[in-house]
Design an enzyme around this catalytic site. Structure first.
Site, PDB file in Angstrom:
ATOM      1  N   VAL A 160       4.570   0.686   0.094  1.00 35.45           N
ATOM      2  CA  VAL A 160       4.793   0.909  -1.402  1.00 35.45           C
ATOM      3  C   VAL A 160       5.241  -0.713  -1.915  1.00 35.45           C
ATOM      4  CG1 VAL A 160       6.384   2.118  -3.193  1.00 35.45           C
ATOM      5  CG2 VAL A 160       5.516   3.410  -1.124  1.00 35.45           C
ATOM      6  N   TYR A 161       6.057  -1.308  -1.114  1.00 38.63           N
ATOM      7  CA  TYR A 161       6.623  -2.452  -1.469  1.00 38.63           C
ATOM      8  C   TYR A 161       5.193  -3.514  -1.791  1.00 38.63           C
ATOM      9  CZ  TYR A 161       8.702  -7.036  -1.187  1.00 38.63           C
ATOM     10  OH  TYR A 161       9.293  -8.386  -1.279  1.00 38.63           O
ATOM     11  N   ALA A 162       4.175  -3.314  -0.915  1.00 43.00           N
ATOM     12  CA  ALA A 162       3.126  -4.192  -0.944  1.00 43.00           C
ATOM     13  C   ALA A 162       2.334  -3.676  -2.336  1.00 43.00           C
ATOM     14  CB  ALA A 162       2.227  -4.127   0.319  1.00 43.00           C
TER      15      ALA A 162
END
Length: 276
Positions: A160-162
Protein backbone atom coordinates in the site's frame (compact mmCIF):
# COMPACT_ATOMS: atom_id res chain seq x y z
CA UNK A 1 16.11 29.27 -14.15
CA UNK A 2 17.65 28.58 -10.75
CA UNK A 3 17.22 30.03 -7.29
CA UNK A 4 20.46 30.94 -5.58
CA UNK A 5 18.67 31.20 -2.26
CA UNK A 6 15.21 31.11 -0.68
CA UNK A 7 15.97 34.36 1.12
CA UNK A 8 12.90 36.57 1.05
CA UNK A 9 10.65 33.70 -0.04
CA UNK A 10 7.52 32.39 1.70
CA UNK A 11 7.94 28.67 2.46
CA UNK A 12 5.34 26.11 3.52
CA UNK A 13 6.36 22.66 4.78
CA UNK A 14 4.00 19.82 5.63
CA UNK A 15 4.98 17.22 8.21
CA UNK A 16 7.21 19.95 9.64
CA UNK A 17 7.28 19.00 13.33
CA UNK A 18 10.07 16.42 13.11
CA UNK A 19 12.30 14.39 10.81
CA UNK A 20 12.86 15.67 7.29
CA UNK A 21 10.22 18.36 7.64
CA UNK A 22 11.91 19.95 10.62
CA UNK A 23 15.27 19.82 8.85
CA UNK A 24 13.76 21.54 5.80
CA UNK A 25 12.34 24.25 8.05
CA UNK A 26 15.75 24.76 9.64
CA UNK A 27 17.30 25.21 6.20
CA UNK A 28 14.64 27.74 5.23
CA UNK A 29 15.07 29.99 8.26
CA UNK A 30 18.86 29.80 8.16
CA UNK A 31 18.80 30.82 4.51
CA UNK A 32 16.69 33.86 5.32
CA UNK A 33 13.20 32.94 4.15
CA UNK A 34 10.81 35.82 4.77
CA UNK A 35 8.22 33.48 6.30
CA UNK A 36 8.14 29.79 7.12
CA UNK A 37 4.76 28.11 7.55
CA UNK A 38 4.83 24.82 9.45
CA UNK A 39 2.01 22.28 9.14
CA UNK A 40 1.75 19.09 11.14
CA UNK A 41 -0.88 17.04 12.97
CA UNK A 42 1.33 16.61 16.06
CA UNK A 43 0.52 19.76 18.00
CA UNK A 44 3.07 19.28 20.80
CA UNK A 45 6.02 18.61 18.51
CA UNK A 46 4.88 21.37 16.14
CA UNK A 47 4.91 23.99 18.89
CA UNK A 48 8.34 22.84 20.02
CA UNK A 49 9.76 23.08 16.50
CA UNK A 50 8.22 26.52 15.94
CA UNK A 51 9.76 27.75 19.20
CA UNK A 52 13.18 26.39 18.21
CA UNK A 53 13.04 28.22 14.88
CA UNK A 54 12.04 31.57 16.35
CA UNK A 55 14.78 34.16 16.48
CA UNK A 56 16.52 33.31 13.20
CA UNK A 57 14.94 36.29 11.43
CA UNK A 58 12.15 34.55 9.55
CA UNK A 59 8.53 34.94 10.55
CA UNK A 60 7.58 31.44 11.73
CA UNK A 61 3.93 30.42 11.67
CA UNK A 62 2.47 27.03 12.55
CA UNK A 63 -0.89 25.35 12.19
CA UNK A 64 -2.16 21.95 13.23
CA UNK A 65 -3.45 20.50 9.97
CA UNK A 66 -4.66 17.03 9.03
CA UNK A 67 -3.45 17.04 5.44
CA UNK A 68 -5.50 13.90 4.75
CA UNK A 69 -8.58 16.13 4.89
CA UNK A 70 -9.21 18.36 1.89
CA UNK A 71 -11.47 20.51 4.07
CA UNK A 72 -8.79 20.99 6.74
CA UNK A 73 -6.21 21.82 4.07
CA UNK A 74 -8.54 24.37 2.50
CA UNK A 75 -9.23 26.08 5.82
CA UNK A 76 -5.54 26.27 6.74
CA UNK A 77 -4.58 27.48 3.26
CA UNK A 78 -7.08 30.32 3.50
CA UNK A 79 -5.41 31.45 6.72
CA UNK A 80 -1.98 31.32 5.09
CA UNK A 81 -3.16 33.39 2.13
CA UNK A 82 -4.65 35.94 4.52
CA UNK A 83 -1.48 36.14 6.63
CA UNK A 84 1.20 35.85 3.96
CA UNK A 85 -0.56 36.54 0.68
CA UNK A 86 0.58 33.23 -0.75
CA UNK A 87 3.47 30.76 -0.90
CA UNK A 88 6.58 30.74 -3.09
CA UNK A 89 8.12 27.43 -1.98
CA UNK A 90 6.00 24.39 -1.11
CA UNK A 91 7.52 21.26 0.42
CA UNK A 92 5.13 18.29 0.41
CA UNK A 93 6.86 16.22 3.07
CA UNK A 94 4.11 14.71 5.24
CA UNK A 95 3.94 10.94 5.00
CA UNK A 96 3.22 7.73 6.86
CA UNK A 97 4.17 4.09 6.39
CA UNK A 98 2.47 0.86 7.42
CA UNK A 99 4.20 -2.42 6.75
CA UNK A 100 5.65 -5.75 7.85
CA UNK A 101 2.68 -7.80 6.72
CA UNK A 102 1.45 -9.23 3.47
CA UNK A 103 -1.42 -7.33 1.90
CA UNK A 104 -3.98 -10.07 2.56
CA UNK A 105 -3.06 -9.91 6.25
CA UNK A 106 -4.18 -6.27 6.51
CA UNK A 107 -6.29 -6.11 9.67
CA UNK A 108 -7.38 -2.49 9.51
CA UNK A 109 -8.70 -1.14 6.22
CA UNK A 110 -8.42 2.36 7.67
CA UNK A 111 -4.65 2.01 7.33
CA UNK A 112 -5.12 1.74 3.57
CA UNK A 113 -7.26 4.87 3.46
CA UNK A 114 -4.89 6.86 5.66
CA UNK A 115 -1.77 5.83 3.75
CA UNK A 116 -3.27 6.75 0.38
CA UNK A 117 -4.75 9.99 1.73
CA UNK A 118 -1.57 11.31 3.37
CA UNK A 119 0.99 10.07 0.85
CA UNK A 120 -0.98 10.51 -2.38
CA UNK A 121 -3.94 12.84 -2.00
CA UNK A 122 -2.51 15.32 0.50
CA UNK A 123 0.22 16.64 -1.85
CA UNK A 124 -2.51 17.19 -4.45
CA UNK A 125 -4.81 18.95 -1.97
CA UNK A 126 -2.06 21.23 -0.66
CA UNK A 127 -0.51 22.02 -4.04
CA UNK A 128 -3.85 22.87 -5.59
CA UNK A 129 -4.37 25.53 -2.92
CA UNK A 130 -1.19 27.41 -3.88
CA UNK A 131 -0.13 26.44 -7.40
CA UNK A 132 -2.68 28.63 -9.26
CA UNK A 133 -1.22 31.76 -7.66
CA UNK A 134 2.31 30.56 -8.37
CA UNK A 135 1.36 30.12 -12.03
CA UNK A 136 -0.34 33.51 -12.20
CA UNK A 137 2.69 35.22 -10.67
CA UNK A 138 6.01 36.04 -12.30
CA UNK A 139 8.52 35.25 -9.55
CA UNK A 140 10.43 31.99 -9.20
CA UNK A 141 8.33 29.36 -7.39
CA UNK A 142 8.96 25.75 -6.43
CA UNK A 143 7.03 22.62 -5.45
CA UNK A 144 9.04 19.82 -3.85
CA UNK A 145 7.39 16.46 -3.14
CA UNK A 146 9.05 13.73 -1.10
CA UNK A 147 8.07 10.43 -2.69
CA UNK A 148 10.16 7.26 -2.23
CA UNK A 149 12.24 4.69 -4.05
CA UNK A 150 9.22 2.50 -3.33
CA UNK A 151 7.67 4.44 -6.21
CA UNK A 152 10.24 2.88 -8.55
CA UNK A 153 10.62 -0.74 -7.44
CA UNK A 154 7.97 -3.10 -6.07
CA UNK A 155 8.56 -4.16 -2.47
CA UNK A 156 6.86 -6.95 -0.50
CA UNK A 157 5.28 -6.13 2.88
CA UNK A 158 4.72 -2.49 1.92
CA UNK A 159 2.38 -2.79 -1.04
CA UNK A 160 0.00 0.00 0.00
CA UNK A 161 2.89 2.34 0.80
CA UNK A 162 4.42 1.55 -2.59
CA UNK A 163 1.09 2.24 -4.29
CA UNK A 164 0.79 5.59 -2.53
CA UNK A 165 4.27 6.65 -3.56
CA UNK A 166 3.83 5.45 -7.17
CA UNK A 167 0.78 7.71 -7.26
CA UNK A 168 2.69 10.64 -5.75
CA UNK A 169 5.50 10.32 -8.29
CA UNK A 170 3.17 9.95 -11.26
CA UNK A 171 1.14 12.98 -10.21
CA UNK A 172 4.10 15.20 -9.35
CA UNK A 173 6.07 14.54 -12.51
CA UNK A 174 2.97 14.95 -14.67
CA UNK A 175 2.35 18.39 -13.14
CA UNK A 176 5.96 19.27 -13.92
CA UNK A 177 5.38 18.47 -17.59
CA UNK A 178 2.08 20.36 -17.62
CA UNK A 179 3.85 23.49 -16.40
CA UNK A 180 6.46 23.11 -19.13
CA UNK A 181 3.83 22.63 -21.82
CA UNK A 182 1.93 25.70 -20.65
CA UNK A 183 5.08 27.82 -20.66
CA UNK A 184 5.18 28.53 -16.91
CA UNK A 185 8.94 28.21 -16.64
CA UNK A 186 9.11 30.20 -13.42
CA UNK A 187 7.42 27.35 -11.53
CA UNK A 188 9.47 24.18 -11.13
CA UNK A 189 8.40 20.83 -9.68
CA UNK A 190 10.87 18.41 -8.09
CA UNK A 191 10.14 14.88 -6.90
CA UNK A 192 12.55 13.12 -4.53
CA UNK A 193 12.72 9.31 -4.29
CA UNK A 194 15.02 8.21 -1.46
CA UNK A 195 15.38 4.75 0.06
CA UNK A 196 14.99 4.24 3.82
CA UNK A 197 16.04 7.25 5.92
CA UNK A 198 17.14 7.28 9.57
CA UNK A 199 14.32 9.53 10.81
CA UNK A 200 12.70 6.79 12.92
CA UNK A 201 9.90 6.34 10.43
CA UNK A 202 11.56 3.22 9.02
CA UNK A 203 12.95 1.72 12.21
CA UNK A 204 13.54 -2.00 11.74
CA UNK A 205 13.83 -1.80 7.96
CA UNK A 206 17.10 -3.23 6.66
CA UNK A 207 19.52 -1.68 4.23
CA UNK A 208 20.37 -3.87 1.26
CA UNK A 209 23.24 -4.48 -1.14
CA UNK A 210 25.28 -1.28 -1.60
CA UNK A 211 22.36 0.65 -0.04
CA UNK A 212 22.69 1.55 3.63
CA UNK A 213 20.01 3.46 5.51
CA UNK A 214 20.29 7.07 4.34
CA UNK A 215 21.28 9.90 6.66
CA UNK A 216 18.51 12.45 7.10
CA UNK A 217 20.76 15.44 6.46
CA UNK A 218 22.09 13.96 3.22
CA UNK A 219 18.53 13.66 1.90
CA UNK A 220 17.66 17.20 2.98
CA UNK A 221 20.82 18.64 1.41
CA UNK A 222 20.26 16.85 -1.92
CA UNK A 223 16.57 17.78 -1.98
CA UNK A 224 17.25 21.43 -1.16
CA UNK A 225 19.82 21.76 -3.92
CA UNK A 226 17.44 20.13 -6.39
CA UNK A 227 14.58 22.39 -5.32
CA UNK A 228 16.58 25.54 -6.00
CA UNK A 229 17.93 24.24 -9.33
CA UNK A 230 14.51 23.02 -10.42
CA UNK A 231 15.81 19.47 -10.94
CA UNK A 232 12.88 17.27 -12.04
CA UNK A 233 13.74 14.03 -10.22
CA UNK A 234 16.14 12.98 -7.47
CA UNK A 235 16.67 9.26 -6.90
CA UNK A 236 19.06 8.38 -4.11
CA UNK A 237 21.36 6.67 -3.53
CA UNK A 238 23.05 5.63 -6.79
CA UNK A 239 22.17 1.97 -6.22
CA UNK A 240 18.49 2.89 -6.27
CA UNK A 241 18.93 4.41 -9.72
CA UNK A 242 20.51 1.16 -10.86
CA UNK A 243 17.60 -0.83 -9.43
CA UNK A 244 15.22 1.38 -11.36
CA UNK A 245 17.12 0.76 -14.59
CA UNK A 246 17.21 -2.96 -13.87
CA UNK A 247 13.45 -3.05 -13.43
CA UNK A 248 12.96 -1.58 -16.89
CA UNK A 249 15.58 -3.60 -18.72
CA UNK A 250 15.42 -7.25 -17.62
CA UNK A 251 12.60 -9.83 -17.61
CA UNK A 252 10.48 -9.78 -14.48
CA UNK A 253 11.50 -13.26 -13.26
CA UNK A 254 15.17 -12.36 -13.53
CA UNK A 255 14.57 -9.01 -11.87
CA UNK A 256 12.81 -10.70 -8.96
CA UNK A 257 15.70 -13.10 -8.44
CA UNK A 258 18.25 -10.28 -8.52
CA UNK A 259 16.34 -8.01 -6.14
CA UNK A 260 15.67 -10.90 -3.76
CA UNK A 261 19.39 -11.76 -3.71
CA UNK A 262 20.22 -8.09 -3.14
CA UNK A 263 17.96 -8.06 -0.08
CA UNK A 264 15.45 -5.52 -1.39
CA UNK A 265 12.50 -7.89 -1.32
CA UNK A 266 13.24 -8.81 2.31
CA UNK A 267 14.08 -5.35 3.64
CA UNK A 268 10.76 -4.87 5.47
CA UNK A 269 10.58 -8.21 7.28
CA UNK A 270 11.71 -6.72 10.62
CA UNK A 271 10.12 -3.30 10.19
CA UNK A 272 8.66 -1.76 13.35
CA UNK A 273 8.30 1.91 12.49
CA UNK A 274 8.63 4.93 14.76
CA UNK A 275 7.90 4.27 18.42
CA UNK A 276 5.08 6.38 19.75
Amino acid sequence: MELDTVAGKRVLITGAAMGLGKAFAQRAVREGAAAVELWDINETALKETAAELAGFGSAVHHHVVDVASAEAVGEAAAIVREQLGGIDILVNNAGIVRGNSYFWETANRADIDKTMAINSLAPMYVTLEFLPAMVAGSTEARVLTIASSAALVSNPRMSVYAASKWAALGWSDSVRIELQQAGHDHVKVTTVCPTYINTGMFDGAKGFLFTPILEKQDVVDASWRALKKGTPLVVMPLSSRLNRALTNLVPIKLRDRILTAAGIYRSMEEFTGRKQ
